[in-house]
Scaffold this motif. Structure first.
Motif, PDB file in Angstrom:
ATOM      1  N   TYR A   1      -0.419   7.591  -4.404  1.00 19.49           N
ATOM      2  CA  TYR A   1      -1.202   7.252  -4.801  1.00 19.49           C
ATOM      3  C   TYR A   1      -0.853   5.556  -6.004  1.00 19.49           C
ATOM      4  O   TYR A   1      -0.573   5.910  -6.964  1.00 19.49           O
ATOM      5  CB  TYR A   1      -2.760   7.457  -5.902  1.00 19.49           C
ATOM      6  CG  TYR A   1      -3.577   8.270  -5.365  1.00 19.49           C
ATOM      7  CD1 TYR A   1      -4.658   7.706  -4.520  1.00 19.49           C
ATOM      8  CD2 TYR A   1      -3.111   9.823  -4.936  1.00 19.49           C
ATOM      9  CE1 TYR A   1      -5.672   8.673  -4.303  1.00 19.49           C
ATOM     10  CE2 TYR A   1      -3.706  10.166  -4.347  1.00 19.49           C
ATOM     11  CZ  TYR A   1      -5.189   9.984  -3.954  1.00 19.49           C
ATOM     12  OH  TYR A   1      -5.723  10.900  -3.031  1.00 19.49           O
ATOM     13  N   ASN A   2      -1.098   4.558  -5.343  1.00 17.88           N
ATOM     14  CA  ASN A   2      -0.999   3.426  -5.828  1.00 17.88           C
ATOM     15  C   ASN A   2      -1.694   3.038  -7.887  1.00 17.88           C
ATOM     16  O   ASN A   2      -2.594   2.935  -7.518  1.00 17.88           O
ATOM     17  CB  ASN A   2      -0.588   1.703  -6.081  1.00 17.88           C
ATOM     18  CG  ASN A   2       0.250   1.878  -4.950  1.00 17.88           C
ATOM     19  OD1 ASN A   2       1.559   2.717  -4.226  1.00 17.88           O
ATOM     20  ND2 ASN A   2       0.305   1.063  -3.568  1.00 17.88           N
TER      21      ASN A   2
ATOM     22  N   ASP B   1      -1.166  -2.425  -3.760  1.00 18.89           N
ATOM     23  CA  ASP B   1      -2.831  -2.951  -3.765  1.00 18.89           C
ATOM     24  C   ASP B   1      -3.089  -0.413  -4.566  1.00 18.89           C
ATOM     25  O   ASP B   1      -2.488  -0.320  -3.991  1.00 18.89           O
ATOM     26  CB  ASP B   1      -2.502  -2.377  -1.786  1.00 18.89           C
ATOM     27  CG  ASP B   1      -4.004  -2.433  -1.509  1.00 18.89           C
ATOM     28  OD1 ASP B   1      -5.580  -2.483  -1.980  1.00 18.89           O
ATOM     29  OD2 ASP B   1      -4.108  -2.468  -0.115  1.00 18.89           O
ATOM     30  N   SER B   2      -3.804  -0.918  -5.041  1.00 20.59           N
ATOM     31  CA  SER B   2      -4.710   0.147  -5.483  1.00 20.59           C
ATOM     32  C   SER B   2      -6.187   0.701  -4.992  1.00 20.59           C
ATOM     33  O   SER B   2      -7.041   1.490  -5.632  1.00 20.59           O
ATOM     34  CB  SER B   2      -4.656  -0.079  -6.917  1.00 20.59           C
ATOM     35  OG  SER B   2      -5.763  -1.092  -7.190  1.00 20.59           O
ATOM     36  N   SER B   3      -6.463   0.361  -3.992  1.00 16.58           N
ATOM     37  CA  SER B   3      -7.827   0.211  -2.806  1.00 16.58           C
ATOM     38  C   SER B   3      -7.420   2.014  -3.059  1.00 16.58           C
ATOM     39  O   SER B   3      -8.692   1.986  -2.626  1.00 16.58           O
ATOM     40  CB  SER B   3      -7.979  -0.957  -1.538  1.00 16.58           C
ATOM     41  OG  SER B   3      -6.999  -0.499  -1.182  1.00 16.58           O
ATOM     42  N   LYS B   4      -6.791   2.606  -2.661  1.00 17.89           N
ATOM     43  CA  LYS B   4      -6.426   3.908  -2.180  1.00 17.89           C
ATOM     44  C   LYS B   4      -7.322   4.818  -3.054  1.00 17.89           C
ATOM     45  O   LYS B   4      -8.512   5.765  -2.921  1.00 17.89           O
ATOM     46  CB  LYS B   4      -5.203   4.386  -1.769  1.00 17.89           C
ATOM     47  CG  LYS B   4      -5.540   6.116  -1.606  1.00 17.89           C
ATOM     48  CD  LYS B   4      -4.314   6.070  -0.849  1.00 17.89           C
ATOM     49  CE  LYS B   4      -3.870   8.231  -0.582  1.00 17.89           C
ATOM     50  NZ  LYS B   4      -2.699   7.999  -0.728  1.00 17.89           N
TER      51      LYS B   4
ATOM     52  N   SER C   1       1.143  -0.984   0.065  1.00 20.22           N
ATOM     53  CA  SER C   1       0.152   0.015   0.116  1.00 20.22           C
ATOM     54  C   SER C   1       1.075   0.991   0.066  1.00 20.22           C
ATOM     55  O   SER C   1       2.229   0.883   0.223  1.00 20.22           O
ATOM     56  CB  SER C   1      -0.719   0.218   1.374  1.00 20.22           C
ATOM     57  OG  SER C   1      -0.115   0.500   2.518  1.00 20.22           O
ATOM     58  N   GLU C   2      -0.084   1.927  -0.021  1.00 18.84           N
ATOM     59  CA  GLU C   2       1.284   3.372  -0.260  1.00 18.84           C
ATOM     60  C   GLU C   2       0.961   4.055   1.090  1.00 18.84           C
ATOM     61  O   GLU C   2       2.072   4.943   1.723  1.00 18.84           O
ATOM     62  CB  GLU C   2       0.159   4.797  -0.455  1.00 18.84           C
ATOM     63  CG  GLU C   2      -0.575   4.631  -1.597  1.00 18.84           C
ATOM     64  CD  GLU C   2      -1.491   3.580  -2.011  1.00 18.84           C
ATOM     65  OE1 GLU C   2      -2.462   3.968  -2.988  1.00 18.84           O
ATOM     66  OE2 GLU C   2      -1.970   3.035  -1.596  1.00 18.84           O
ATOM     67  N   GLU C   3       1.274   3.170   2.216  1.00 21.33           N
ATOM     68  CA  GLU C   3       1.508   3.093   3.571  1.00 21.33           C
ATOM     69  C   GLU C   3       2.952   2.409   4.286  1.00 21.33           C
ATOM     70  O   GLU C   3       3.636   2.365   4.410  1.00 21.33           O
ATOM     71  CB  GLU C   3       0.822   2.775   4.883  1.00 21.33           C
ATOM     72  CG  GLU C   3      -0.968   3.554   4.985  1.00 21.33           C
ATOM     73  CD  GLU C   3      -0.492   5.315   4.280  1.00 21.33           C
ATOM     74  OE1 GLU C   3       0.421   5.680   6.028  1.00 21.33           O
ATOM     75  OE2 GLU C   3      -0.678   6.108   3.613  1.00 21.33           O
TER      76      GLU C   3
END
Length: 288
Positions: free
Chosen positions: A209-210, A261-264, A117-119
């Motif tokens: 953002y991914n 993970d592109s959910s964001k 994720s972006e985190e």
């Protein structure tokens, strides 16, 4: 008006096409005409054109692949690290929001099946001393921008679409004699660009953002889809036995193979098709 830097490249051309289709006024600045990596040149362009948003699609990837960056480190560092830093400083000083085309190639692995994720901190960088020079410079570019409050960082992964091109992932798979079977996130190029533009149009929160199609796919699965749609039916694809064999026989620099993970960005409102469906659509519409 939007100012595009790097508009003549593979990604930059798609930004131009999408903005034109949306009726959004833009200007593409060519580095051959004005070297915007120089702070004074970029400032002059901004003062003359007065853009209300800037897109940095400029960068160095290397042709035919990232191995070239190992031989052209000065240009790679300048384009992927120094240039974003210059743009970030100028946009901060002139209070102009902007977006930076980054790369997911600053990760390796699948994060225990969850995707990064972006985190998550990048793990394929100069800091780990395990990366290609290309990936290291892209990670460094992100580091320079991480504290800016007026910037989108848009991570791209292995772009593809329905147009036959040496920069298109699907074209590359079709043309290679031997493939490495790995799982990766990938980005349908037009969907990627439309998601990036939507960040600006709909005032998404600034940040990283991914921008990849949901899910992941292996190289063997891509080949199976190609054959299903009538491509390379007479070709017997060969696969390297391992990544070690791939590195020993054909590659100069380590490769990033990763799942993001592109959910964001999807939760924020972007529309990105599930990865297999996106590839199927491109194969159905395939043309030169």
């Amino acid at each position: 008006m939007i100012l595009i830097l790097g508009g003549s490249g593979y990604v930059g051309q798609m930004f131009q096409a999408v903005l034109q289709s949306l009726g959004i006024d833009y200007k593409s600045l060519s580095r051959s005409a004005a070297d915007y990596s120089q702070r004074a040149v970029l400032i002059k362009a901004i003062e003359e054109l007065k853009p209300n948003f800037i897109i940095n699609a400029a960068g160095y990837t290397g042709k035919p692949n990232v191995d070239q960056a190992e031989l052209d480190k000065t240009e790679c560092l300048r384009a992927n690290s120094v240039l974003p830093g210059v743009i970030g400083e100028v946009c901060r000083d002139y209070q102009i929001p902007w977006g930076h085309v980054s790369s997911g190639c600053i990760f390796t692995g699948n994060n225990q099946g969850k995707g990064f994720s972006e985190e998550d901190a990048p793990n394929f960088t100069f800091r780990q001393n395990n990366c290609s020079f290309y990936s290291g410079t892209k990670a460094l570019g992100e580091e320079l921008l991480k504290d800016l409050s007026n910037c989108y960082i848009w991570r791209l992964r292995i772009p593809f679409n329905e147009i036959n091109s040496p920069r298109n992932y699907l074209t590359k798979v079709m043309s290679y004699k031997t493939l490495l079977d790995v799982e990766n996130s990938v980005s349908q190029l037009e969907e990627y660009v439309r998601a990036c533009v939507k960040c600006w149009k709909e005032d998404f929160e600034f940040g990283t953002y991914n921008v990849t199609n949901p899910g992941f796919i292996t190289t063997r699965e891509v080949v199976e889809l190609m054959k299903e749609f009538g491509f390379c039916t007479d070709k017997e694809f060969k696969f390297f036995e391992s990544e070690e064999e791939f590195m020993n026989l054909v590659a100069k620099a380590p490769r990033s193979n990763c799942v993001l993970d592109s959910s964001k960005i999807i939760k924020a409102g972007a529309e990105l098709t599930e990865v297999r469906e996106a590839i199927k659509t491109c194969l159905k519409r395939w043309h030169a």
